[in-house]
Design an enzyme around this catalytic site. Structure first.
Site, short mmCIF file in Angstrom:
data_model
loop_
_atom_site.label_atom_id
_atom_site.label_comp_id
_atom_site.label_asym_id
_atom_site.label_seq_id
_atom_site.Cartn_x
_atom_site.Cartn_y
_atom_site.Cartn_z
N ILE A 18 -18.07 -55.03 -13.73
CA ILE A 18 -17.40 -55.14 -15.04
C ILE A 18 -16.90 -53.77 -15.50
CG2 ILE A 18 -17.79 -55.67 -17.49
CD1 ILE A 18 -19.88 -57.80 -16.49
N ASP A 37 -19.88 -42.61 -13.83
CA ASP A 37 -20.87 -43.38 -13.06
C ASP A 37 -21.74 -42.35 -12.33
OD1 ASP A 37 -20.77 -46.63 -12.06
OD2 ASP A 37 -21.98 -45.29 -10.81
N TYR A 147 -35.05 -57.70 -19.13
CA TYR A 147 -33.59 -57.67 -19.27
C TYR A 147 -33.16 -58.34 -20.58
CZ TYR A 147 -28.67 -58.35 -17.99
OH TYR A 147 -27.30 -58.34 -17.97
N LYS A 151 -31.30 -56.65 -23.73
CA LYS A 151 -29.94 -57.04 -24.14
C LYS A 151 -29.93 -57.58 -25.58
CE LYS A 151 -27.46 -55.94 -20.45
NZ LYS A 151 -26.41 -54.89 -20.52
N VAL A 180 -21.52 -63.20 -13.76
CA VAL A 180 -20.25 -62.64 -13.31
C VAL A 180 -20.42 -62.09 -11.88
CG1 VAL A 180 -18.53 -60.85 -13.79
CG2 VAL A 180 -19.67 -62.03 -15.69
N PRO A 183 -21.05 -56.49 -7.48
CA PRO A 183 -21.87 -56.00 -6.37
C PRO A 183 -23.37 -56.17 -6.61
CG PRO A 183 -20.04 -54.51 -6.74
CD PRO A 183 -20.01 -55.51 -7.87
N ARG A 205 -25.80 -73.10 -12.91
CA ARG A 205 -26.13 -72.92 -14.34
C ARG A 205 -24.89 -72.61 -15.16
NH1 ARG A 205 -29.53 -67.13 -14.42
NH2 ARG A 205 -27.66 -65.88 -14.64
P1 NAD Z 1 -23.16 -53.61 -11.32
O1 NAD Z 1 -24.57 -53.86 -11.76
O2 NAD Z 1 -22.77 -54.13 -9.98
O3 NAD Z 1 -22.85 -52.05 -11.37
C1 NAD Z 1 -23.57 -51.21 -12.23
C2 NAD Z 1 -23.00 -49.81 -12.17
O4 NAD Z 1 -23.86 -48.99 -12.98
C3 NAD Z 1 -22.98 -49.18 -10.79
O5 NAD Z 1 -21.70 -48.63 -10.52
C4 NAD Z 1 -24.06 -48.09 -10.88
O6 NAD Z 1 -23.77 -46.96 -10.07
C5 NAD Z 1 -24.01 -47.75 -12.36
N1 NAD Z 1 -25.24 -47.10 -12.83
C6 NAD Z 1 -26.52 -47.42 -12.51
N2 NAD Z 1 -27.36 -46.57 -13.09
C7 NAD Z 1 -26.61 -45.68 -13.80
C8 NAD Z 1 -26.91 -44.56 -14.60
N3 NAD Z 1 -28.17 -44.16 -14.79
N4 NAD Z 1 -25.89 -43.88 -15.19
C9 NAD Z 1 -24.62 -44.28 -15.00
N5 NAD Z 1 -24.26 -45.34 -14.24
C10 NAD Z 1 -25.25 -46.02 -13.65
O7 NAD Z 1 -22.15 -54.15 -12.44
P2 NAD Z 1 -22.16 -55.51 -13.27
O8 NAD Z 1 -22.99 -56.57 -12.62
O9 NAD Z 1 -20.73 -55.80 -13.59
O10 NAD Z 1 -22.94 -55.13 -14.62
C11 NAD Z 1 -22.37 -54.28 -15.59
C12 NAD Z 1 -22.99 -54.57 -16.95
O11 NAD Z 1 -22.75 -55.94 -17.29
C13 NAD Z 1 -24.50 -54.38 -17.03
O12 NAD Z 1 -24.85 -53.89 -18.30
C14 NAD Z 1 -25.01 -55.78 -16.87
O13 NAD Z 1 -26.31 -55.96 -17.42
C15 NAD Z 1 -23.97 -56.55 -17.63
N6 NAD Z 1 -23.90 -57.98 -17.31
C16 NAD Z 1 -23.65 -58.39 -16.02
C17 NAD Z 1 -23.59 -59.74 -15.74
C18 NAD Z 1 -23.35 -60.24 -14.34
O14 NAD Z 1 -23.58 -61.43 -14.08
N7 NAD Z 1 -22.86 -59.42 -13.41
C19 NAD Z 1 -23.81 -60.68 -16.77
C20 NAD Z 1 -24.05 -60.22 -18.06
C21 NAD Z 1 -24.09 -58.87 -18.32
#
Ligand code: NAD
Length: 245
Positions: A18, A37, A147, A151, A180, A183, A205
């Site tokens: 995202i 990042d 988590y 959140k 979503v 990776p 779900r």
């Molecule tokens: P992801 O989890 O695949 O990627 C996370 C990114 O965060 C990576 O690029 C990683 O290098 C970076 N990261 C990790 N630790 C870090 C740090 N200490 N400082 C800076 N960067 C750091 O991406 P995603 O699944 O799209 O999730 C992004 C956000 O969306 C998160 O907050 C997640 O909780 C939220 N979210 C995701 C989903 C889902 O289903 N994917 C659903 C709801 C919310």
């Protein structure tokens, strides 16, 4: 002109998922984007895109957040995306797991907002967009104990900041996605004993019968960041494929 023309945007966790989709969407809409990042390979790839400056930033490092904020000066948009999923119930959650969830998912936002808000206020305003989740105060989801608690805190933090600065031109909203494709979701699926069944369960779900795409979440972030959302603050916007129906 793009919907974010003339704006400077700062994004955390922009390396993949995202965060990456949103940083690129902000740039495509004309913003000057500082994408951060801790993944150097992902940062090198991001730096190849027009309108994007890639910088290494660990959002758990207060001094590093403060130093980068001082260097950058005022930004119009702060997009807080860093977050990590701890899989398990309260019985599976060690104190270290709990502390990591709250440090990376919530305190990171305290750090970036505290560092970037003063200059935002000085220039007359801006938009803060935080990534929360449906797994939060909105919905209890199995095995998302730390988590979901973290959140829920993101939603509370968002509303608090919105309340304190609504009269000074700063809007603060959060986005609550359903599941979503990203990776880290792929990694979580691969970690199950039966990854094929796990993927089916994640999709099952979602009443729409599919996972969300990062670009779909980015579209909501563009809206909240833009002046089109000038009347929107303190909200927790749901984008979940019907998970909350
Ligand atoms: P992801 O989890 O695949 O990627 C996370 C990114 O965060 C990576 O690029 C990683 O290098 C970076 N990261 C990790 N630790 C870090 C740090 N200490 N400082 C800076 N960067 C750091 O991406 P995603 O699944 O799209 O999730 C992004 C956000 O969306 C998160 O907050 C997640 O909780 C939220 N979210 C995701 C989903 C889902 O289903 N994917 C659903 C709801 C919310």
């Amino acid at each position: 002109p793009g919907r974010l023309a003339g704006k400077r945007a700062f994004c955390t966790a922009a390396g993949q998922g995202i965060g990456r989709a949103t940083a690129l969407a902000f740039a495509a809409e004309g913003a000057e984007v500082v994408a951060t990042d801790i993944n150097d390979a992902a940062l090198a790839e991001l730096a190849r895109h027009d309108g994007v400056t890639a910088r290494r930033l660990d959002v758990r490092d207060s001094a590093a957040v403060e130093a980068l904020a001082r260097e950058l000066g005022p930004v119009d948009v702060l997009f807080n995306c860093a977050g990590f999923v701890h899989h398990g119930s309260v019985l599976d959650c060690s104190e270290a797991d709990w502390d990591l969830a709250f440090d990376l998912n919530v305190k990171s936002m305290y750090r970036t907002i505290k560092a970037l808000l003063p200059a935002m206020l000085e220039q007359g305003g801006g938009s803060i967009v935080n990534i929360a989740s449906m797994a939060s105060s909105i919905k209890g989801i199995p095995l998302r104990f730390a988590y979901g608690a973290s959140k829920a805190a993101v939603i509370g933090l968002t509303r608090s900041v919105a309340a304190d600065f609504v009269g000074r031109g700063v809007r603060c909203n959060c986005i609550c996605p359903g599941t979503v494709e990203s990776p880290s979701l792929e990694q979580r699926i691969a970690a199950f004993d039966d990854p094929v069944a796990a993927r089916k369960a994640f999709i099952a779900r979602q009443p729409m019968g599919r996972l969300g795409r990062p670009e779909e979440i980015a579209e909501m972030a563009v809206y909240l960041a833009s002046d089109a959302a000038a009347f929107v603050t303190g909200t927790a916007m749901v984008i979940d494929g019907g998970l909350g129906i």
